[in-house]
Design an enzyme around this catalytic site. Structure first.
Site, PDB file in Angstrom:
ATOM      1  CG  HIS A 251       0.903   2.476   4.261  1.00 31.74           C
ATOM      2  ND1 HIS A 251      -0.332   2.794   3.724  1.00 31.74           N
ATOM      3  CD2 HIS A 251       0.619   1.634   5.294  1.00 31.74           C
ATOM      4  CE1 HIS A 251      -1.295   2.195   4.399  1.00 31.74           C
ATOM      5  NE2 HIS A 251      -0.739   1.492   5.366  1.00 31.74           N
TER       6      HIS A 251
ATOM      7  CG  HIS B  82       0.349  -3.673   8.367  1.00 33.05           C
ATOM      8  ND1 HIS B  82       0.938  -2.808   9.290  1.00 33.05           N
ATOM      9  CD2 HIS B  82      -0.715  -3.002   7.864  1.00 33.05           C
ATOM     10  CE1 HIS B  82       0.242  -1.688   9.336  1.00 33.05           C
ATOM     11  NE2 HIS B  82      -0.760  -1.766   8.464  1.00 33.05           N
TER      12      HIS B  82
ATOM     13  CG  HIS C 118      -3.371   4.400  12.564  1.00 32.09           C
ATOM     14  ND1 HIS C 118      -4.690   4.438  12.159  1.00 32.09           N
ATOM     15  CD2 HIS C 118      -2.762   3.550  11.710  1.00 32.09           C
ATOM     16  CE1 HIS C 118      -4.859   3.632  11.109  1.00 32.09           C
ATOM     17  NE2 HIS C 118      -3.704   3.085  10.832  1.00 32.09           N
TER      18      HIS C 118
ATOM     19  CD  GLU D 167      -4.218   3.473   6.875  1.00 32.34           C
ATOM     20  OE1 GLU D 167      -5.258   3.330   7.558  1.00 32.34           O
ATOM     21  OE2 GLU D 167      -3.121   3.005   7.233  1.00 32.34           O
TER      22      GLU D 167
ATOM     23  CB  CYS E  87      -0.303   3.111   8.867  1.00 33.14           C
ATOM     24  SG  CYS E  87      -1.079   1.544   9.363  1.00 33.14           S
TER      25      CYS E  87
ATOM     26  CG  ASP F 199      -0.368  -0.608   2.447  1.00 36.11           C
ATOM     27  OD1 ASP F 199       0.868  -0.744   2.544  1.00 36.11           O
ATOM     28  OD2 ASP F 199      -1.136  -0.968   3.350  1.00 36.11           O
TER      29      ASP F 199
END
Length: 380
Positions: A98, A156, A350, A130, A96, A71
């Site tokens: 990415h 992730h 986050h 997101e 996050c 992502d």
């Protein structure tokens, strides 16, 4: 040559400075394309769709395709890390991780741009994870059809795991999520004359209390589900009866079956309350592409076996998490596996302080590249 660790870290810091919200990743797309086009192009085919990039690596055997997805979007968070390469876009941050995801994908791609794979590979640089189900949008648009993977992988980052550790599990890794937006519409009036009004504070409060029974009385206790209502807005002043109430929340479940079951119960409860209070109801249950991330047994067994048995890789079995990820939609269409890459941060995903350790990047590249090489031998 494949990109070196210093080059990858430099790229990650460039990406970190230009975070963009989903479907607005124009600078990010441009930087990624610039980087990809510097690689040898002998086996590469590139196409774009909106802000997405697809890179197809032509293998020696054209009959099978392994996919790898990353992502590329960021969050509407104001960065507070104090890093010298902090976000240049006010109110936006790669909170996050990415930027880590993209850099690892570029590192793996750079290796296979130099070393032709035995199977085809499709690298997917996907927007809007997101905020707008970018994976679902991309898949449903047919952009993958030409280079459709037979199996697919994605990672992730995980702040709770040591840097470079690979984490995974069979079954569900992440929950499926669904937004709840309930608007109850009655009639406002003077607090002294309740008989002339229709109080939506009471209706809304009844909805909140009834929702609490869904998981405890409808979901198998051995399985997991969460219904959280995080926003309740009604009325303007204490002596005026509220004519409307807006309630927003989220559903989380480890299987799509339970997610749909919870959605059904939320809808029935809301409709029953609207009928009982003789008010109007506007209800939006929006799941989009945020299906549970359910790992395929075969691909995940192969993945875990490799990560457990390869020297230099530290593997950790992990538990399912109630976080959401739109990779679940792709896994509902294509067999595959999602896994964690540890980045060892004291702050959670986050958080405005989220600062992954960059030594995880090269470890992630090496582990994934090695796995793809091994997986190709198993397929062939």
């Amino acid at each position: 040559m494949s990109l070196s660790e210093p080059e990858l870290i430099s790229l990650r810091r460039e990406l970190h400075q230009i975070p963009e919200i989903g479907m607005e990743e124009y600078e990010t797309q441009a930087l990624l394309l610039q980087t990809i086009k510097k690689m040898p192009q002998t086996w590469l085919e590139i196409k774009t769709w909106k802000t997405a990039i697809l890179v197809h690596v032509i293998g020696q055997n054209h009959n099978y395709t392994i996919g790898y997805r990353t992502d590329i979007d960021a969050l509407p968070v104001t960065e507070a890390t104090g890093l010298p390469y902090t976000s240049k876009h006010p109110g936006k941050m790669h909170a996050c991780g990415h930027d880590i995801h993209m850099t690892v994908a570029i590192g793996v791609l750079s290796y296979f741009a130099e070393h032709q794979p035995t199977t085809n590979l499709t690298f997917i640089f996907q927007p809007a994870e997101e905020n707008a189900s970018g994976g679902k949008q991309l898949y449903d648009a047919g952009i993958l059809d030409q280079w459709m993977p037979d199996e697919i992988y994605g990672l992730h980052d995980n702040p709770q795991l040591p840097a470079g550790v690979i984490g995974c599990c069979q079954g569900t890794l992440f929950a499926g999520t669904c937004e709840i937006h309930a608007h109850f519409i009655g009639k406002s009036g003077h607090a002294a004359f309740p008989q002339d009004a229709n109080d939506m504070v009471v209706a809304g409060a009844t909805f909140v209390t009834q929702i609490q029974t869904i998981v405890s009385r409808n979901i198998d206790p051995i399985q997991s589900g969460v219904v959280t209502l995080g926003h309740f807005s009604a009325g303007t002043i204490g002596n005026v009866i509220a004519g409307s109430a807006q309630i927003d929340g989220t559903i989380r479940a480890l299987t799509q079956k339970n997610n749909l079951k919870i959605q059904q119960r939320v809808r029935k409860i809301a409709e029953a309350i609207a009928a009982g209070f003789e008010c109007q109801l506007e209800l939006d249950l929006h799941q989009g592409g945020y299906y549970p991330v359910e790992n395929n047994p075969e691909t995940t067994s192969a993945f875990i076996k490799y990560m457990k048995n390869t020297p230099g890789i530290t593997f950790q079995e992990t538990n399912p998490a109630m976080t959401g990820e739109d990779f679940g939609y792709l896994l509902a269409k294509i067999p595959g596996t999602m896994f964690w890459l540890g980045v060892d941060s004291p702050y959670s995903l986050h958080s405005e302080h989220m600062a992954p350790k960059e030594e995880a990047i090269q470890k992630g590249v090496a582990a994934i590249t090695g796995f793809i090489l091994q997986r190709q031998t198993e397929i062939n």
